[in-house]
Design an enzyme around this catalytic site. Sequence first.
Site, PDB file in Angstrom:
ATOM      1  N   TYR A 281       9.552   4.564   3.195  1.00 25.54           N
ATOM      2  CA  TYR A 281       8.327   4.689   2.525  1.00 25.54           C
ATOM      3  C   TYR A 281       7.540   5.629   3.380  1.00 25.54           C
ATOM      4  O   TYR A 281       6.761   6.522   2.681  1.00 25.54           O
ATOM      5  CB  TYR A 281       7.480   3.294   2.783  1.00 25.54           C
ATOM      6  CG  TYR A 281       6.178   3.245   2.086  1.00 25.54           C
ATOM      7  CD1 TYR A 281       4.933   3.481   2.896  1.00 25.54           C
ATOM      8  CD2 TYR A 281       6.065   3.118   0.687  1.00 25.54           C
ATOM      9  CE1 TYR A 281       3.652   3.192   2.246  1.00 25.54           C
ATOM     10  CE2 TYR A 281       4.868   2.717   0.247  1.00 25.54           C
ATOM     11  CZ  TYR A 281       3.686   3.138   0.843  1.00 25.54           C
ATOM     12  OH  TYR A 281       2.413   2.709   0.251  1.00 25.54           O
TER      13      TYR A 281
ATOM     14  N   SER B 116      -0.567   7.819   1.455  1.00 24.43           N
ATOM     15  CA  SER B 116      -0.803   6.668   2.432  1.00 24.43           C
ATOM     16  C   SER B 116      -1.140   6.864   3.613  1.00 24.43           C
ATOM     17  O   SER B 116      -1.045   8.100   4.381  1.00 24.43           O
ATOM     18  CB  SER B 116       0.602   5.817   2.098  1.00 24.43           C
ATOM     19  OG  SER B 116       0.785   4.961   3.311  1.00 24.43           O
TER      20      SER B 116
HETATM   21  P1  NAP Z   1       1.597  -2.459  -6.756  1.00 27.42           P
HETATM   22  O1  NAP Z   1       0.428  -3.402  -6.687  1.00 27.42           O
HETATM   23  O2  NAP Z   1       2.834  -2.830  -6.153  1.00 27.42           O
HETATM   24  O3  NAP Z   1       1.739  -1.795  -7.902  1.00 27.42           O
HETATM   25  C1  NAP Z   1       2.533  -0.937  -8.263  1.00 27.42           C
HETATM   26  C2  NAP Z   1       2.701  -0.297  -9.446  1.00 27.42           C
HETATM   27  O4  NAP Z   1       3.741   0.693  -9.638  1.00 27.42           O
HETATM   28  C3  NAP Z   1       3.003  -1.450 -10.424  1.00 27.42           C
HETATM   29  O5  NAP Z   1       2.207  -1.501 -11.733  1.00 27.42           O
HETATM   30  C4  NAP Z   1       4.820  -1.328 -10.811  1.00 27.42           C
HETATM   31  O6  NAP Z   1       5.012  -1.748 -11.962  1.00 27.42           O
HETATM   32  C5  NAP Z   1       4.541   0.242 -10.729  1.00 27.42           C
HETATM   33  N1  NAP Z   1       6.065   0.805 -10.731  1.00 27.42           N
HETATM   34  C6  NAP Z   1       6.724   0.618  -9.735  1.00 27.42           C
HETATM   35  N2  NAP Z   1       8.045   1.215  -9.705  1.00 27.42           N
HETATM   36  C7  NAP Z   1       7.723   1.913 -11.068  1.00 27.42           C
HETATM   37  C8  NAP Z   1       8.830   2.729 -11.843  1.00 27.42           C
HETATM   38  N3  NAP Z   1       9.802   3.041 -11.387  1.00 27.42           N
HETATM   39  N4  NAP Z   1       8.376   3.283 -12.923  1.00 27.42           N
HETATM   40  C9  NAP Z   1       6.937   2.796 -13.172  1.00 27.42           C
HETATM   41  N5  NAP Z   1       6.141   2.049 -12.852  1.00 27.42           N
HETATM   42  C10 NAP Z   1       6.403   1.636 -11.459  1.00 27.42           C
HETATM   43  O7  NAP Z   1       1.171  -1.241  -5.629  1.00 27.42           O
HETATM   44  P2  NAP Z   1      -0.458  -0.460  -5.224  1.00 27.42           P
HETATM   45  O8  NAP Z   1      -0.991  -1.499  -4.105  1.00 27.42           O
HETATM   46  O9  NAP Z   1      -1.281  -1.026  -6.467  1.00 27.42           O
HETATM   47  O10 NAP Z   1      -0.184   0.726  -5.035  1.00 27.42           O
HETATM   48  C11 NAP Z   1      -0.194   1.776  -5.858  1.00 27.42           C
HETATM   49  C12 NAP Z   1       0.139   2.867  -5.098  1.00 27.42           C
HETATM   50  O11 NAP Z   1      -0.827   2.935  -3.818  1.00 27.42           O
HETATM   51  C13 NAP Z   1       1.612   3.079  -4.649  1.00 27.42           C
HETATM   52  O12 NAP Z   1       1.915   4.173  -4.604  1.00 27.42           O
HETATM   53  C14 NAP Z   1       1.518   2.732  -3.111  1.00 27.42           C
HETATM   54  O13 NAP Z   1       2.627   3.357  -2.562  1.00 27.42           O
HETATM   55  C15 NAP Z   1       0.174   3.169  -2.826  1.00 27.42           C
HETATM   56  N6  NAP Z   1      -0.623   2.695  -1.584  1.00 27.42           N
HETATM   57  C16 NAP Z   1      -0.876   1.341  -1.733  1.00 27.42           C
HETATM   58  C17 NAP Z   1      -1.628   0.978  -0.555  1.00 27.42           C
HETATM   59  C18 NAP Z   1      -2.038  -0.718  -0.413  1.00 27.42           C
HETATM   60  O14 NAP Z   1      -2.325  -0.948   0.686  1.00 27.42           O
HETATM   61  N7  NAP Z   1      -1.868  -1.394  -1.531  1.00 27.42           N
HETATM   62  C19 NAP Z   1      -1.984   1.849   0.502  1.00 27.42           C
HETATM   63  C20 NAP Z   1      -1.778   3.052   0.334  1.00 27.42           C
HETATM   64  C21 NAP Z   1      -0.892   3.516  -0.543  1.00 27.42           C
HETATM   65  P3  NAP Z   1       5.758  -3.220 -11.973  1.00 27.42           P
HETATM   66  O15 NAP Z   1       4.718  -4.228 -12.109  1.00 27.42           O
HETATM   67  O16 NAP Z   1       6.427  -3.198 -13.050  1.00 27.42           O
HETATM   68  O17 NAP Z   1       6.440  -3.436 -10.503  1.00 27.42           O
HETATM   69  C1  GCO Z   2       2.907  -1.495   5.195  1.00 26.05           C
HETATM   70  C2  GCO Z   2       1.952  -1.363   4.027  1.00 26.05           C
HETATM   71  C3  GCO Z   2       1.349  -0.046   3.822  1.00 26.05           C
HETATM   72  C4  GCO Z   2       0.463   0.221   2.795  1.00 26.05           C
HETATM   73  C5  GCO Z   2      -0.117   1.578   2.736  1.00 26.05           C
HETATM   74  C6  GCO Z   2      -0.805   1.970   3.979  1.00 26.05           C
HETATM   75  O1  GCO Z   2       3.809  -2.222   5.010  1.00 26.05           O
HETATM   76  O2  GCO Z   2       2.397  -0.983   6.027  1.00 26.05           O
HETATM   77  O3  GCO Z   2       2.696  -1.736   2.635  1.00 26.05           O
HETATM   78  O4  GCO Z   2       2.547   0.797   3.770  1.00 26.05           O
HETATM   79  O5  GCO Z   2       0.931  -0.084   1.577  1.00 26.05           O
HETATM   80  O6  GCO Z   2       0.823   2.543   2.382  1.00 26.05           O
HETATM   81  O7  GCO Z   2      -1.621   3.270   3.704  1.00 26.05           O
END
Ligand code: NAP
Ligand code: GCO
Length: 267
Positions: free
Chosen positions: A160, A147
């Site tokens: 986080y 992240s």
């Molecule tokens: P998201 O839309 O919230 O999806 C997260 C997924 O993880 C969902 O399918 C959720 O399942 C699953 N999950 C959560 N807890 C779990 C558990 N204990 N066991 C199994 N599955 C679980 O998140 P996203 O935005 O796609 O993010 C995916 C990854 O990228 C995460 O690690 C997040 O921290 C990271 N990330 C996101 C962003 C961003 O801007 N979106 C940026 C940087 C990093 P449920 O549907 O059942 O809740």
């Molecule tokens: C926040 C966002 C971020 C993104 C991502 C950024 O609240 O700042 O959720 O944490 O998810 O991790 O890289």
Amino acid sequence: MNNPFSLEGKNAWITGASYGIGFNIAKAFVGAGIKTIIFNDINEAALERGLANYKEAGITNVKGYVCDVTREDDVKALVETIHRDVGQIDILVNNAGIIKRIPMHEMKRADFQAVIDVDLVAPYIVSSAVLPEMMERREGKIINICSMMSELGRETVSAYAAAKGGLKMLTRNICSEYGSYNIQCNGIGPGYIATPQTAPLRERQPDGKRHPFDSFIVAKTPAGRWLDPSELGGPAVFLASHASDAVNGHVLYVDGGILAYIGKQPE
Ligand code: NAP
Ligand code: GCO
């Protein structure tokens, strides 16, 4: 000459890939010729929604399972089930993650721990369950979804940021400890991606204006926009393929330039 970016003949387990970033990485892997996509979600209803998403995308080489990645015994059992149903796990993407946006001094210990458990302990649990087969084969790819908060802090995301900062170092340590087995462990550090996880940060305000954080991120991103989850697919294919066999312990930031940019200057 073989295509180094091909994933043909490989099986990939992407945790929590019912939708969002994980689902889009799965689509990119399919485009690169993956043999089987394996994903998991925390309950039957969520799994069914995930399977429906894959069906709608026309993806049939997919197996979904119910598994909470924080439950070690369940993860170990799932690995055995995958070996029985699918075969070996060539690529692991630790994607499942949660966030809780609460000022640290108001955050309950249980909330802090819940984020650490999913975002940092679970990648340790799942990687530890998959590493033995990769060690035996002397080949494997592990990709940890890090992240911006692996590098930066901000208000309300203490748990986080601590987890994702730890995940960056876990990535480097897996590289260090298992690189001699021809196992590459790298991270992807997404910027701000339009998924359900960030939806609260993009909601229109009652007066119809953009969310202040929405405008903030647009000003912090050189491209002046949120990124689409599909834009993580290519970097993930690279790190899952033989094209990256000499890349290890690296976090590839797919952030549109946020980490390089001080932010749009006032007009
Ligand atoms: P998201 O839309 O919230 O999806 C997260 C997924 O993880 C969902 O399918 C959720 O399942 C699953 N999950 C959560 N807890 C779990 C558990 N204990 N066991 C199994 N599955 C679980 O998140 P996203 O935005 O796609 O993010 C995916 C990854 O990228 C995460 O690690 C997040 O921290 C990271 N990330 C996101 C962003 C961003 O801007 N979106 C940026 C940087 C990093 P449920 O549907 O059942 O809740
Ligand atoms: C926040 C966002 C971020 C993104 C991502 C950024 O609240 O700042 O959720 O944490 O998810 O991790 O890289």
